[in-house]
Design a protein around this motif. Sequence first.
Motif, PDB file in Angstrom:
ATOM      1  N   GLY A   9       0.602  -1.292  -0.227  1.00 38.82           N
ATOM      2  CA  GLY A   9      -0.015  -0.375  -0.016  1.00 38.82           C
ATOM      3  C   GLY A   9       0.720   1.537   0.116  1.00 38.82           C
ATOM      4  O   GLY A   9       0.620   1.827  -0.589  1.00 38.82           O
ATOM      5  N   ILE A  10       1.926   1.475   0.831  1.00 37.21           N
ATOM      6  CA  ILE A  10       2.820   2.346   0.934  1.00 37.21           C
ATOM      7  C   ILE A  10       3.872   2.580  -1.020  1.00 37.21           C
ATOM      8  O   ILE A  10       3.592   3.435  -1.240  1.00 37.21           O
ATOM      9  CB  ILE A  10       4.358   2.340   2.283  1.00 37.21           C
ATOM     10  CG1 ILE A  10       2.875   2.419   3.165  1.00 37.21           C
ATOM     11  CG2 ILE A  10       4.580   3.626   1.552  1.00 37.21           C
ATOM     12  CD1 ILE A  10       4.589   2.313   4.497  1.00 37.21           C
ATOM     13  N   LEU A  11       3.727   1.182  -1.004  1.00 39.11           N
ATOM     14  CA  LEU A  11       4.300   1.389  -2.325  1.00 39.11           C
ATOM     15  C   LEU A  11       3.662   2.039  -3.375  1.00 39.11           C
ATOM     16  O   LEU A  11       4.215   2.947  -4.008  1.00 39.11           O
ATOM     17  CB  LEU A  11       5.123   0.302  -2.611  1.00 39.11           C
ATOM     18  CG  LEU A  11       6.001   0.068  -4.619  1.00 39.11           C
ATOM     19  CD1 LEU A  11       6.713   0.494  -4.158  1.00 39.11           C
ATOM     20  CD2 LEU A  11       5.776  -1.565  -4.817  1.00 39.11           C
ATOM     21  N   ILE A  12       1.998   1.545  -3.693  1.00 40.90           N
ATOM     22  CA  ILE A  12       1.070   2.225  -4.420  1.00 40.90           C
ATOM     23  C   ILE A  12       1.543   3.930  -4.012  1.00 40.90           C
ATOM     24  O   ILE A  12       0.797   4.000  -5.379  1.00 40.90           O
ATOM     25  CB  ILE A  12       0.113   1.527  -4.198  1.00 40.90           C
ATOM     26  CG1 ILE A  12       0.710   0.064  -5.038  1.00 40.90           C
ATOM     27  CG2 ILE A  12      -1.063   2.428  -5.286  1.00 40.90           C
ATOM     28  CD1 ILE A  12      -0.864  -1.144  -4.060  1.00 40.90           C
ATOM     29  N   LEU A  13       0.885   4.305  -2.994  1.00 44.35           N
ATOM     30  CA  LEU A  13       0.982   5.634  -2.989  1.00 44.35           C
ATOM     31  C   LEU A  13       2.536   6.053  -3.316  1.00 44.35           C
ATOM     32  O   LEU A  13       2.521   7.180  -3.451  1.00 44.35           O
ATOM     33  CB  LEU A  13       0.856   5.581  -1.029  1.00 44.35           C
ATOM     34  CG  LEU A  13       0.114   7.818  -0.618  1.00 44.35           C
ATOM     35  CD1 LEU A  13      -0.698   7.877  -1.575  1.00 44.35           C
ATOM     36  CD2 LEU A  13      -0.058   7.152   0.878  1.00 44.35           C
ATOM     37  N   ARG A  14       3.490   6.177  -2.791  1.00 46.95           N
ATOM     38  CA  ARG A  14       4.550   6.548  -2.735  1.00 46.95           C
ATOM     39  C   ARG A  14       4.567   6.451  -5.290  1.00 46.95           C
ATOM     40  O   ARG A  14       4.917   7.312  -5.607  1.00 46.95           O
ATOM     41  CB  ARG A  14       5.608   5.763  -2.236  1.00 46.95           C
ATOM     42  CG  ARG A  14       6.195   6.027  -1.214  1.00 46.95           C
ATOM     43  CD  ARG A  14       7.524   5.529  -1.068  1.00 46.95           C
ATOM     44  NE  ARG A  14       8.144   4.783  -2.367  1.00 46.95           N
ATOM     45  CZ  ARG A  14       8.860   3.507  -1.773  1.00 46.95           C
ATOM     46  NH1 ARG A  14       8.646   2.516  -0.618  1.00 46.95           N
ATOM     47  NH2 ARG A  14       9.385   2.924  -2.922  1.00 46.95           N
ATOM     48  N   LEU A  15       3.757   5.823  -5.487  1.00 49.39           N
ATOM     49  CA  LEU A  15       4.192   5.276  -7.213  1.00 49.39           C
ATOM     50  C   LEU A  15       2.964   6.324  -7.542  1.00 49.39           C
ATOM     51  O   LEU A  15       3.647   7.244  -8.613  1.00 49.39           O
ATOM     52  CB  LEU A  15       4.465   4.447  -7.271  1.00 49.39           C
ATOM     53  CG  LEU A  15       5.253   2.976  -7.752  1.00 49.39           C
ATOM     54  CD1 LEU A  15       4.949   1.773  -8.054  1.00 49.39           C
ATOM     55  CD2 LEU A  15       6.130   4.058  -8.319  1.00 49.39           C
ATOM     56  N   THR A  16       2.237   6.850  -6.748  1.00 48.96           N
ATOM     57  CA  THR A  16       0.860   7.388  -7.717  1.00 48.96           C
ATOM     58  C   THR A  16       1.206   8.735  -7.132  1.00 48.96           C
ATOM     59  O   THR A  16       1.505   9.200  -8.382  1.00 48.96           O
ATOM     60  CB  THR A  16      -0.499   7.173  -6.764  1.00 48.96           C
ATOM     61  OG1 THR A  16      -0.711   5.905  -7.273  1.00 48.96           O
ATOM     62  CG2 THR A  16      -1.378   8.669  -7.322  1.00 48.96           C
ATOM     63  N   ILE A  17       1.580   9.398  -5.911  1.00 51.50           N
ATOM     64  CA  ILE A  17       1.871  10.820  -5.579  1.00 51.50           C
ATOM     65  C   ILE A  17       3.328  10.945  -6.907  1.00 51.50           C
ATOM     66  O   ILE A  17       3.122  12.865  -7.018  1.00 51.50           O
ATOM     67  CB  ILE A  17       1.436  11.293  -4.315  1.00 51.50           C
ATOM     68  CG1 ILE A  17       3.046  10.840  -3.577  1.00 51.50           C
ATOM     69  CG2 ILE A  17       0.340  10.922  -4.012  1.00 51.50           C
ATOM     70  CD1 ILE A  17       3.157  11.812  -2.135  1.00 51.50           C
TER      71      ILE A  17
END
Length: 134
Positions: A9-17
Amino acid sequence: MLFKKHDIGILILRLTIGFLMLLHGIAKAKFGISFIEGLVVSKGLPHFFAYGVYIGEILAPLAIIVGFRTKLACLIFAFNCLVAIYLVHIGDLFSLSKNGGWAIELIGIYLFASVALFFLGGGKLALSRKSNWD
């Protein structure tokens, strides 16, 4: 399980923003920052402050994407968002769009997601994950 759902989940948030803000930075690198220089000067600040946009919209997002010193990168990213709100969106701070959403919801999402990542850190799928400033 090799990685926890939390880390994914943190990876997805990092990649997205990181990726979405990086696109703004690439546009500024391609087309220039004269618009921002004008805004900075109109607020009484030296024009060279406008070059900070490259740090906030290119370097910080790249660091967030790879998870290098994520917390520090998120502080820079959040500061960049606050400067953008001050320079461009201050008049819309307490406004709704014609569709009923917050008029500055995009920059708001960037700001609050970077603050969330500051508290979460880069996660186990980050390049640097051992320091206090991961």
